[in-house]
Design a protein around this motif. Sequence first.
Motif, PDB file in Angstrom:
ATOM      1  N   TRP A   1      12.441  57.805  25.957  1.00 49.37           N
ATOM      2  CA  TRP A   1      13.487  56.796  26.196  1.00 49.37           C
ATOM      3  C   TRP A   1      14.108  56.963  27.595  1.00 49.37           C
ATOM      4  O   TRP A   1      14.074  56.018  28.405  1.00 49.37           O
ATOM      5  CB  TRP A   1      14.537  56.860  25.076  1.00 49.37           C
TER       6      TRP A   1
ATOM      7  N   HIS B   1       8.609  47.653  23.902  1.00 47.80           N
ATOM      8  CA  HIS B   1       9.886  46.925  24.014  1.00 47.80           C
ATOM      9  C   HIS B   1      10.752  47.365  25.192  1.00 47.80           C
ATOM     10  O   HIS B   1      11.676  46.666  25.569  1.00 47.80           O
ATOM     11  CB  HIS B   1      10.706  47.105  22.733  1.00 47.80           C
TER      12      HIS B   1
ATOM     13  N   GLN C   1       7.280  43.471  28.317  1.00 46.77           N
ATOM     14  CA  GLN C   1       8.260  42.374  28.378  1.00 46.77           C
ATOM     15  C   GLN C   1       8.062  41.504  29.628  1.00 46.77           C
ATOM     16  O   GLN C   1       8.145  40.287  29.559  1.00 46.77           O
ATOM     17  CB  GLN C   1       9.688  42.953  28.426  1.00 46.77           C
TER      18      GLN C   1
ATOM     19  N   ILE D   1      10.374  38.926  25.029  1.00 43.83           N
ATOM     20  CA  ILE D   1      10.891  38.753  23.658  1.00 43.83           C
ATOM     21  C   ILE D   1      12.171  37.910  23.702  1.00 43.83           C
ATOM     22  O   ILE D   1      12.842  37.826  24.735  1.00 43.83           O
ATOM     23  CB  ILE D   1      11.142  40.128  22.990  1.00 43.83           C
TER      24      ILE D   1
ATOM     25  N   ARG E   1      25.072  48.657  21.860  1.00 40.04           N
ATOM     26  CA  ARG E   1      24.931  49.968  21.232  1.00 40.04           C
ATOM     27  C   ARG E   1      25.437  50.941  22.276  1.00 40.04           C
ATOM     28  O   ARG E   1      25.164  50.751  23.468  1.00 40.04           O
ATOM     29  CB  ARG E   1      23.441  50.272  21.007  1.00 40.04           C
TER      30      ARG E   1
ATOM     31  N   LYS F   1      22.990  51.372  29.054  1.00 44.93           N
ATOM     32  CA  LYS F   1      23.670  50.069  29.061  1.00 44.93           C
ATOM     33  C   LYS F   1      24.746  49.925  30.142  1.00 44.93           C
ATOM     34  O   LYS F   1      25.400  48.881  30.223  1.00 44.93           O
ATOM     35  CB  LYS F   1      24.287  49.784  27.682  1.00 44.93           C
TER      36      LYS F   1
ATOM     37  N   THR G   1      28.924  49.661  19.495  1.00 44.42           N
ATOM     38  CA  THR G   1      28.408  50.138  18.216  1.00 44.42           C
ATOM     39  C   THR G   1      27.853  51.552  18.351  1.00 44.42           C
ATOM     40  O   THR G   1      26.991  51.797  19.205  1.00 44.42           O
ATOM     41  CB  THR G   1      27.269  49.200  17.771  1.00 44.42           C
TER      42      THR G   1
ATOM     43  N   ASN H   1      30.054  49.149  13.783  1.00 42.40           N
ATOM     44  CA  ASN H   1      29.040  48.124  13.577  1.00 42.40           C
ATOM     45  C   ASN H   1      29.704  46.914  12.926  1.00 42.40           C
ATOM     46  O   ASN H   1      30.407  47.060  11.944  1.00 42.40           O
ATOM     47  CB  ASN H   1      27.980  48.710  12.638  1.00 42.40           C
ATOM     48  N   VAL H   2      29.540  45.744  13.506  1.00 43.44           N
ATOM     49  CA  VAL H   2      30.193  44.554  12.919  1.00 43.44           C
ATOM     50  C   VAL H   2      29.131  43.566  12.434  1.00 43.44           C
ATOM     51  O   VAL H   2      27.981  43.616  12.870  1.00 43.44           O
ATOM     52  CB  VAL H   2      31.133  43.870  13.932  1.00 43.44           C
TER      53      VAL H   2
ATOM     54  N   LEU I   1      29.991  38.720  15.491  1.00 37.66           N
ATOM     55  CA  LEU I   1      29.464  38.744  16.861  1.00 37.66           C
ATOM     56  C   LEU I   1      29.367  37.323  17.405  1.00 37.66           C
ATOM     57  O   LEU I   1      29.731  37.048  18.552  1.00 37.66           O
ATOM     58  CB  LEU I   1      28.055  39.347  16.904  1.00 37.66           C
TER      59      LEU I   1
ATOM     60  N   ASP J   1      16.921  47.936  31.374  1.00 40.32           N
ATOM     61  CA  ASP J   1      16.830  47.388  30.016  1.00 40.32           C
ATOM     62  C   ASP J   1      15.544  46.573  29.916  1.00 40.32           C
ATOM     63  O   ASP J   1      15.295  45.707  30.768  1.00 40.32           O
ATOM     64  CB  ASP J   1      18.045  46.479  29.764  1.00 40.32           C
ATOM     65  N   GLY J   2      14.747  46.867  28.890  1.00 35.40           N
ATOM     66  CA  GLY J   2      13.463  46.167  28.731  1.00 35.40           C
ATOM     67  C   GLY J   2      13.642  44.668  28.808  1.00 35.40           C
ATOM     68  O   GLY J   2      13.009  43.981  29.620  1.00 35.40           O
ATOM     69  N   MET J   3      14.503  44.110  27.963  1.00 35.35           N
ATOM     70  CA  MET J   3      14.798  42.678  28.012  1.00 35.35           C
ATOM     71  C   MET J   3      16.315  42.491  28.012  1.00 35.35           C
ATOM     72  O   MET J   3      16.896  42.029  28.952  1.00 35.35           O
ATOM     73  CB  MET J   3      14.135  41.975  26.805  1.00 35.35           C
ATOM     74  N   ASN J   4      16.982  42.844  26.935  1.00 37.60           N
ATOM     75  CA  ASN J   4      18.393  42.666  26.593  1.00 37.60           C
ATOM     76  C   ASN J   4      18.612  41.355  25.850  1.00 37.60           C
ATOM     77  O   ASN J   4      18.623  40.261  26.417  1.00 37.60           O
ATOM     78  CB  ASN J   4      19.351  42.743  27.784  1.00 37.60           C
ATOM     79  N   LEU J   5      18.792  41.499  24.559  1.00 34.14           N
ATOM     80  CA  LEU J   5      18.956  40.341  23.677  1.00 34.14           C
ATOM     81  C   LEU J   5      20.395  39.865  23.617  1.00 34.14           C
ATOM     82  O   LEU J   5      20.647  38.703  23.301  1.00 34.14           O
ATOM     83  CB  LEU J   5      18.452  40.690  22.269  1.00 34.14           C
TER      84      LEU J   5
ATOM     85  N   GLU K   1      21.769  36.116  23.090  1.00 36.85           N
ATOM     86  CA  GLU K   1      22.640  35.755  21.967  1.00 36.85           C
ATOM     87  C   GLU K   1      23.910  35.075  22.482  1.00 36.85           C
ATOM     88  O   GLU K   1      24.378  34.097  21.900  1.00 36.85           O
ATOM     89  CB  GLU K   1      23.000  37.019  21.162  1.00 36.85           C
TER      90      GLU K   1
HETATM   91  C1  GDG Z   1      15.422  47.347  22.657  1.00 34.64           C
HETATM   92  C2  GDG Z   1      15.312  47.342  24.190  1.00 34.64           C
HETATM   93  C3  GDG Z   1      14.958  44.869  24.113  1.00 34.64           C
HETATM   94  C4  GDG Z   1      24.669  45.543  18.693  1.00 34.64           C
HETATM   95  N1  GDG Z   1      25.798  45.908  18.072  1.00 34.64           N
HETATM   96  C5  GDG Z   1      25.813  45.278  16.877  1.00 34.64           C
HETATM   97  C6  GDG Z   1      24.660  44.505  16.777  1.00 34.64           C
HETATM   98  N2  GDG Z   1      23.972  44.690  17.898  1.00 34.64           N
HETATM   99  C7  GDG Z   1      22.684  44.024  18.169  1.00 34.64           C
HETATM  100  C8  GDG Z   1      22.813  42.969  19.247  1.00 34.64           C
HETATM  101  C9  GDG Z   1      21.358  42.835  19.699  1.00 34.64           C
HETATM  102  C10 GDG Z   1      20.819  44.245  19.483  1.00 34.64           C
HETATM  103  O1  GDG Z   1      21.739  44.943  18.666  1.00 34.64           O
HETATM  104  C11 GDG Z   1      20.689  44.993  20.790  1.00 34.64           C
HETATM  105  O2  GDG Z   1      19.550  44.476  21.421  1.00 34.64           O
HETATM  106  P1  GDG Z   1      19.244  44.749  22.948  1.00 34.64           P
HETATM  107  O3  GDG Z   1      18.077  43.933  23.345  1.00 34.64           O
HETATM  108  O4  GDG Z   1      20.462  44.421  23.754  1.00 34.64           O
HETATM  109  O5  GDG Z   1      19.000  46.313  23.113  1.00 34.64           O
HETATM  110  P2  GDG Z   1      18.224  47.534  22.335  1.00 34.64           P
HETATM  111  O6  GDG Z   1      18.828  47.821  21.025  1.00 34.64           O
HETATM  112  O7  GDG Z   1      18.272  48.658  23.311  1.00 34.64           O
HETATM  113  O8  GDG Z   1      16.715  47.023  22.117  1.00 34.64           O
HETATM  114  C12 GDG Z   1      15.783  45.992  24.746  1.00 34.64           C
HETATM  115  C13 GDG Z   1      14.943  44.992  22.590  1.00 34.64           C
HETATM  116  O9  GDG Z   1      14.528  46.285  22.173  1.00 34.64           O
HETATM  117  C14 GDG Z   1      13.982  43.964  21.967  1.00 34.64           C
HETATM  118  O10 GDG Z   1      12.687  44.098  22.477  1.00 34.64           O
HETATM  119  O11 GDG Z   1      15.563  43.634  24.478  1.00 34.64           O
HETATM  120  O12 GDG Z   1      15.606  45.964  26.154  1.00 34.64           O
HETATM  121  O13 GDG Z   1      16.096  48.393  24.754  1.00 34.64           O
HETATM  122  O14 GDG Z   1      20.655  41.976  18.837  1.00 34.64           O
HETATM  123  O15 GDG Z   1      23.371  41.806  18.692  1.00 34.64           O
HETATM  124  N3  GDG Z   1      24.383  43.729  15.696  1.00 34.64           N
HETATM  125  C15 GDG Z   1      25.283  43.725  14.675  1.00 34.64           C
HETATM  126  N4  GDG Z   1      26.418  44.485  14.713  1.00 34.64           N
HETATM  127  C16 GDG Z   1      26.724  45.261  15.773  1.00 34.64           C
HETATM  128  O16 GDG Z   1      27.770  45.927  15.781  1.00 34.64           O
HETATM  129  N5  GDG Z   1      25.045  42.961  13.605  1.00 34.64           N
END
Ligand code: GDG
Length: 493
Positions: A108, A180, A213, A255, A295, A300, A330, A371-372, A377, A394-398, A402
């Motif tokens: 990582w 990812h 990605q 993604i 997270r 981040k 979170t 965690n919510v 959110l 960050d690979g993508m950042n969702l 969102e």
């Molecule tokens: C990896 C790669 C790539 C966060 N807190 C809560 C919550 N979240 C959800 C967000 C979002 C997800 O977690 C985080 O997604 P990210 O893409 O920002 O980051 P990683 O977790 O590091 O994911 C990343 C991803 O894989 C997909 O390929 O984009 O680059 O590092 O969906 O909303 N969701 C809820 N409660 C929270 O408190 N329900």
Amino acid sequence: MLDFVHYLNDCKFILVSNREPYEHMRGAHGIEIKQPPGGLVSALDPTMRHTHGTWVAWGSGSADRDVSDEAGRVQVPPEDPQYTIHRVWLDDADIEGYYHGFSNRALWPLCHMLIQHFEFRTEYWERYRAVNLRFAHAVADEAERCTGRSMAWIQDYHFALASEFLRAMRPSLFIHQFWHIPFPPPDILRLLPTGTHESLLRGMLGNDLAEFQIDRYAENFMDCVEQFIPEARVDPVRQMITFRDRVIHVGAFAISIDVERYEAMARMPETVDRVRTLRERYARDGRQLGVCVDRIDYTKGIPERLRALDTLWDESPELRGRFTFIFVATPSRSNVPAYNTLEREVVETTIAVNKKYGSRDWTPIVLINENVDADLLAAVYRAGDLCIVSSLQDGMNLVAKEFVACQVDERGVLMLSRFTGSAEEIEGACLINPFNVDGFVSAIRTSLDMSPDERRRRMRRMRRQLHNSTIFDWLDSILARATAIMSQQHATV
Ligand code: GDG
């Protein structure tokens, strides 16, 4: 939703990921089912239901063994069984070495180029190899169970070695893998001990198609292969590698999220009420509300973001009381010490900033350190005038996607680190460099001053783009590419 089943005609689909789509847990009222939140499960669960495939994953639920057969198999979803989960059992030493160790303490940080957090132990590597081998056996066992063709699709950096093991067990199986997170350039990958980085690359060359990605990570992968695997021939233009008389295709597939689901959550009556409450509290009379969701992870850029906010309120006293920031932070990976330290730092810095600039009726940073639910959110995203994503890598950042999906009122500005995969895709965000604190602060000021027309113009553009690039488009393009390669292979046999 697009229909993927036609790609998998008479072909058994075997998905592999570290996390399972359903966990059976022992609860107060007997066995309960938990479905982890996240884009991957919500996109792939319907696909698995349609294709009646098998999902191979770590059996992490406390009651998983109670409901699985001797081979670790169980039918899901529980109320209407459509596909199989094949659970792989891990003991404490496996979890420590394979998951917390090599995956999260070595790969990582290395892939995110944050080498101060990189920690290699021989024990981690050995466990990682052993667990990858066990997963490969589970997939081979599943492929064995069907008479026709099978396709194995492996998710992420937890399984860099599995494809090569699997290739040796089932030479004609079609194997592909989605990575990812970023893939590092050669100078970073070689921080792994000699022999280890070569093994990792050879492992990934067990695939027929290696998916990243964005193009830059695909290029880094090909550069690493070129430099460290002398017997491989790399064709960067055609994105193909020849190795041991096989061709490995390489590609970029960004993604995304289930855009309609997020939009629907943002429009729910309960969300509308929550948004009204949030805006009445924090954004009355021309005041503005900034938001972010992360997270707690050192990739981040959280301390960098807090430093920028501190500097902003310090240098622009007129913004005190006029700009509030909601930070959903979170907790994550609490078994890794660096994450505990970071969480403490986040809480302490927030308290210090709030003490420095806050007053009896204004708190600068509202920290939600838990965690919510996803629908809360959605309300936070919709209520925001500004969202800050400040990842160092960050690979993508969702989160960025969102926020855009939930901005149905088109009032918000997206400030996005240029070191995210999303920044190379989304057009209309305000790009920042989180390492440059003065540039960061001035970008926040520019965003706060941006006219409603300019905000709407940018947000509309991003929303249009996002609607054409959902998680289902991602899945569609990967399966289209994989099945095209598969038929080409059959034609040339
Ligand atoms: C990896 C790669 C790539 C966060 N807190 C809560 C919550 N979240 C959800 C967000 C979002 C997800 O977690 C985080 O997604 P990210 O893409 O920002 O980051 P990683 O977790 O590091 O994911 C990343 C991803 O894989 C997909 O390929 O984009 O680059 O590092 O969906 O909303 N969701 C809820 N409660 C929270 O408190 N329900």
